[in-house]
Design a protein around this motif. Structure first.
Motif: not given
Ligand code: B12
Ligand code: SF4
Length: 492
Positions: A201-204, A376-389
């Motif tokens: 999960c890309n928030f975890c 966000p948590v650092p995770q390669e390829g995370s769509i949520l992190l990309d959007e957050a950035e």
């Protein structure tokens, strides 16, 4: 001559609620035959820096090993390690656990920490301790982060099966100080029976720690440990702190058989889809064995968002609805956490989840709720992190910044101050929470009598029925006056 190694668990909860510090017990276990180990717990003492300095002087310890989660634990770890380093510059300070696994660089750029170990800690920690005390090439230890003109982190060590690791050194810590009282029983302890989780999960933050591996203790070993805890400390309640206790149905069923009849109520974390896939027979065994409440990440009331979160497996909102119904049948309380306010449209996300929670409560009013705000948590390829950035989000560049009250709030996932999360949206979540917690007060607060429950329900009824959550000042005042437990304030 035996050397002493000191372990430090920074404060993680409010007084009286401390749990056994499993993270440092796990790594201490692999050296405690050959080294003297001492534990300093920020949950038990007011001035951990003074205690550490005193114990280093008394024992000549060369190493302080510290576990760090983001949030209040990090907030205490930074000033304490600074103070200790200033007083004892020759002492080696090593950090391990969730924060160093995700943010090694920022730590290694600071002056107060010398090394970090990422991921599963036992094997690299043993190697580190031996090398530090007996000599050798420290910078070749796998999973180790070190400073050498700039931060370097070695590739991860191979994982070690849990059954090959020693039991926690219960004889080296005063376990009785961690026996607590809760919804589960009058004498409750905690244990961890597996490492990792097979999902991503890309928030975890668990993903960075275990990289989709799941390593369990056998059911037999878990049952033996439970028996040991009961024989020695008379427990009648047990919290399992695994990331995902239920991955293997056979293990769960065997464990349940083995502890049935011991009079222990238990709680554990797992996934909705896994638990839905269990047979009725396994559910009956779990019930018989004392399963009282299970924590699951329901995450969202919207299937599209579950996909964007990369929740994986057979996750769906329908599965969550079916599970709460199933659990009602077995009389086991579901405790569901939600990750709300996801970018890019946090308002819409929240409204869908609020509507979904109302449906859940209709099916199974006993369901407990833990409402987190997406961070966000650092995770390669995370769509949520990309959007957050894209929306301007950046992790702090220094350890001091991480230790600030703003970033502690971020880590607590209640009021994170992220760029897309407006105050009006935060208020909407908190107001909804005030209303639903009054209309359906938690079953876990032992002091909340029937009269108070009626009062809370009566006063909040009109709001809940009309879906009117704005300005719930009367409820907030009442909640302050009664001061009952609300799961979201104590969660994981
Ligand atoms: C128990 C627990 C707590 C306890 C406290 C634990 C403690 N240390 O005192 C309580 C309930 C108080 C708590 C609170 C919170 N928690 Co918490 N918690 C957990 C939980 C469920 C288990 C941790 C544990 O003990 N595991 C068992 C041990 C054996 O495993 P481990 O810690 O992973 O340790 C291994 C490695 O990490 C490593 N290691 C760990 N420490 C060290 C140290 C050294 C020196 C070395 C070499 C290696 C090493 O080696 C160990 C053995 O392999 C985890 C989720 C999970 N299941 O992992 C969340 C988790 C760590 N918590 C989390 C959060 C967010 C919180 C809160 C901020 C939540 C909130 N909103 O309030 C609070 C605040 C914490 C604080 N005050 O700082 C997040 C962290 C997210 C992140 N971004 O990193 C997690 C991952 C939950 C999640 N899935 O999101 N928590
Ligand atoms: S949220 Fe749960 S299922 Fe997803 S990666 Fe984290 S621990 Fe695993």
């Amino acid at each position: 001559m035996r050397h002493t190694v000191l372990f430090y668990n920074p404060i993680s909860t409010s007084p009286g609620k401390q749990r056994l510090p499993l993270s440092i017990l796990a790594v201490a276990a692999v050296i405690s035959e050959d080294y003297d180990v001492e534990f300093i717990d920020g949950n038990l003492i007011a001035d951990p820096a003074a205690k550490i300095i005193e114990r280093v002087k008394a024992t000549n310890a060369k190493l302080l090993a510290c576990t760090v989660m983001p949030g209040p634990q990090l907030r205490q770890a930074v000033p304490v390690c600074k103070q200790v380093k200033a007083a004892l510059p020759d002492l080696t300070i090593l950090w391990g656990g969730y924060f160093p696994t995700q943010h090694a660089e920022v730590i290694l750029n600071s002056d107060c920490v010398d090394y970090v170990i990422q991921g599963q800690g036992e094997a690299p920690f043993r190697q580190f301790v031996d090398t530090l005390h007996s000599g050798g090439a420290i910078t070749e230890i796998p999973s180790l982060g070190y400073k050498n003109g700039g931060p370097h982190v070695n590739p991860r060590a191979p994982n070690v099966p849990m059954n090959n690791l020693p039991w926690f050194p219960y004889d080296k810590i005063d376990v009785s100080r961690y026996v607590g009282r809760s919804y589960l029983g009058t004498r409750v302890l905690n244990h961890n029976t597996s490492f990792g989780c097979p999902f991503a999960c890309n928030f975890c933050a668990v993903v960075a720690l275990s990289n989709r591996r799941w390593l369990p203790e056998s059911a037999e070993r878990v049952a033996d440990i439970v028996t040991h805890l009961q024989d020695n400390w008379g427990i009648n309640g047990l919290e399992f702190h695994d990331m995902d206790f239920f991955v293997n149905e056979g293990r769960t069923a065997e464990f349940a058989d083995r502890i049935s009849g011991k009079g222990i109520n238990w709680w554990a974390l797992g996934r909705v889809d896994t638990l839905m896939s269990y047979s009725d027979e396994t559910w009956e065994k779990m019930k018989r064995s004392g399963a009282k409440m299970l924590f699951m990440g329901a995450e969202s009331g919207d299937d599209e968002t579950l996909k964007r979160m990369n929740k994986g497996g057979r996750s769906s909102t329908n599965a969550t609805l079916a599970l709460v119904e199933r659990m009602k049948h077995y009389g086991i309380v579901p405790e569901l956490s939600f990750v709300m306010g996801n970018p890019p449209d946090p308002r819409d996300d929240i409204e869908k989840t609020i509507a979904f929670i109302r449906k859940i409560k209709q099916i199974n009013p006993a369901t407990e709720l833990v409402l987190y705000i997406y961070t966000p948590v650092p995770q390669e390829g995370s769509i949520l992190l990309d959007e957050a950035e894209k929306l301007g989000f950046r992790f702090p560049a220094t350890l001091d910044e991480w230790a600030s009250p703003e970033w502690a709030k971020f880590a607590m996932r209640r009021d994170p101050g992220t760029p897309w999360f407006r105050d009006s949206v935060r208020r909407r979540v908190r107001n909804f929470e005030a209303v639903i917690n009054a209309y359906y007060p938690t079953v876990t607060d032992l002091r909340l009598t029937g009269n108070y429950r009626h009062l809370l329900k009566g006063i909040s009824g009109w709001r809940y029925k009309l879906g009117y959550y704005q300005w719930p000042y009367e409820l907030k005042a009442l909640q302050r006056a009664i001061h009952y437990r609300r799961p979201e304030t104590t969660g994981f």
